[in-house]
Design a protein around this motif. Structure first.
Motif, PDB file in Angstrom:
ATOM      1  N   GLY A  70       0.836  -1.188   0.000  1.00  0.00           N
ATOM      2  CA  GLY A  70       0.000   0.000   0.000  1.00  0.00           C
ATOM      3  C   GLY A  70       0.861   1.223   0.000  1.00  0.00           C
ATOM      4  O   GLY A  70       2.088   1.137  -0.015  1.00  0.00           O
ATOM      5  N   GLY A  71       0.239   2.350   0.000  1.00  0.00           N
ATOM      6  CA  GLY A  71       0.982   3.607   0.011  1.00  0.00           C
ATOM      7  C   GLY A  71       0.721   4.398  -1.249  1.00  0.00           C
ATOM      8  O   GLY A  71       0.608   3.820  -2.336  1.00  0.00           O
ATOM      9  N   ALA A  72       0.620   5.689  -1.095  1.00  0.00           N
ATOM     10  CA  ALA A  72       0.283   6.557  -2.225  1.00  0.00           C
ATOM     11  C   ALA A  72       1.328   6.527  -3.325  1.00  0.00           C
ATOM     12  O   ALA A  72       1.031   6.849  -4.473  1.00  0.00           O
ATOM     13  CB  ALA A  72       0.077   7.985  -1.731  1.00  0.00           C
ATOM     14  N   THR A  73       2.545   6.127  -3.005  1.00  0.00           N
ATOM     15  CA  THR A  73       3.614   6.155  -4.010  1.00  0.00           C
ATOM     16  C   THR A  73       3.978   4.761  -4.507  1.00  0.00           C
ATOM     17  O   THR A  73       5.060   4.559  -5.031  1.00  0.00           O
ATOM     18  CB  THR A  73       4.865   6.842  -3.432  1.00  0.00           C
ATOM     19  N   LEU A  74       3.065   3.806  -4.378  1.00  0.00           N
ATOM     20  CA  LEU A  74       3.318   2.450  -4.854  1.00  0.00           C
ATOM     21  C   LEU A  74       3.501   2.475  -6.368  1.00  0.00           C
ATOM     22  O   LEU A  74       2.639   2.944  -7.099  1.00  0.00           O
ATOM     23  CB  LEU A  74       2.141   1.548  -4.476  1.00  0.00           C
ATOM     24  N   PRO A  76       3.914   1.115 -10.265  1.00  0.00           N
ATOM     25  CA  PRO A  76       3.391   0.023 -11.090  1.00  0.00           C
ATOM     26  C   PRO A  76       4.403  -1.102 -11.311  1.00  0.00           C
ATOM     27  O   PRO A  76       4.032  -2.263 -11.380  1.00  0.00           O
ATOM     28  CB  PRO A  76       3.054   0.711 -12.415  1.00  0.00           C
ATOM     29  N   GLN A  77       5.697  -0.754 -11.382  1.00  0.00           N
ATOM     30  CA  GLN A  77       6.723  -1.775 -11.593  1.00  0.00           C
ATOM     31  C   GLN A  77       6.760  -2.765 -10.435  1.00  0.00           C
ATOM     32  O   GLN A  77       6.947  -3.965 -10.636  1.00  0.00           O
ATOM     33  CB  GLN A  77       8.119  -1.141 -11.776  1.00  0.00           C
ATOM     34  N   LEU A  78       6.575  -2.268  -9.218  1.00  0.00           N
ATOM     35  CA  LEU A  78       6.561  -3.151  -8.053  1.00  0.00           C
ATOM     36  C   LEU A  78       5.322  -4.038  -8.091  1.00  0.00           C
ATOM     37  O   LEU A  78       5.396  -5.236  -7.836  1.00  0.00           O
ATOM     38  CB  LEU A  78       6.607  -2.347  -6.749  1.00  0.00           C
ATOM     39  N   LEU A  79       4.181  -3.469  -8.438  1.00  0.00           N
ATOM     40  CA  LEU A  79       2.961  -4.267  -8.574  1.00  0.00           C
ATOM     41  C   LEU A  79       3.133  -5.361  -9.623  1.00  0.00           C
ATOM     42  O   LEU A  79       2.715  -6.498  -9.419  1.00  0.00           O
ATOM     43  CB  LEU A  79       1.783  -3.376  -8.970  1.00  0.00           C
ATOM     44  N   GLU A  80       3.741  -5.003 -10.734  1.00  0.00           N
ATOM     45  CA  GLU A  80       3.969  -5.970 -11.816  1.00  0.00           C
ATOM     46  C   GLU A  80       4.838  -7.124 -11.326  1.00  0.00           C
ATOM     47  O   GLU A  80       4.520  -8.292 -11.527  1.00  0.00           O
ATOM     48  CB  GLU A  80       4.639  -5.267 -13.000  1.00  0.00           C
ATOM     49  N   HIS A  81       5.923  -6.779 -10.669  1.00  0.00           N
ATOM     50  CA  HIS A  81       6.840  -7.815 -10.182  1.00  0.00           C
ATOM     51  C   HIS A  81       6.178  -8.682  -9.120  1.00  0.00           C
ATOM     52  O   HIS A  81       6.282  -9.909  -9.160  1.00  0.00           O
ATOM     53  CB  HIS A  81       8.130  -7.198  -9.646  1.00  0.00           C
TER      54      HIS A  81
END
Length: 142
Positions: A70-74, A76-81
């Motif tokens: 979570g976090g406002a600065t999450l 997309p690359q981290l979500l993808e990985h």
């Protein structure tokens, strides 16, 4: 602007080496993070330990692997990985609105929706449809 420069100059006068040992604040554009202008700037031991832990978790995860992010600065690359590595993913806080809008078409009002992250969410939805069940849950409180 002059006050900011004066404050940053005072910070610089306090030492000869800048050690950032606050992983949780490294991405913030605060004077104590980005305004320091010293010749020697390094990361501290806590940051080194956190990076080592992240590396291990992301490269050799213990299964089953549940990622809670979570976090406002999450990014997309981290979500993808994480979507590729984790068995399950729980998205909390501000990024959850992107998931709710993208997956459910939920009206999110003035809540933040990251268009770049929405593209990642769509890719994950297609991938999940082929390989595993994808469920989106939402719990709110006031």
């Amino acid at each position: 602007r002059e006050d900011i420069e004066l404050f940053r100059g005072r910070l610089d006068s306090l030492g000869d080496v800048y050690v950032n040992d606050a992983m949780s604040a490294m991405h913030l554009a605060h004077s104590s993070v980005v305004g320091v202008d010293l010749p020697d700037m390094v990361c501290g031991l806590s940051v080194k330990q956190e990076l080592a832990a992240f590396t291990k978790v992301l490269s050799e995860p213990v299964r089953p692997f549940l990622a809670i992010v979570g976090g406002a600065t999450l990014k997309p690359q981290l979500l993808e990985h994480l979507g590729e590595v984790a068995n399950s993913l729980i998205v909390c806080g501000v990024p959850a609105f992107t998931f709710l809008k993208t997956h459910r078409g939920m009206k999110i009002g003035r809540n933040a929706c990251d268009d770049a992250a929405a593209q990642t969410v769509r890719r994950q939805k297609r991938r999940a449809a082929k390989s595993r069940c994808l469920s989106i849950g939402f719990v709110g409180s006031w």
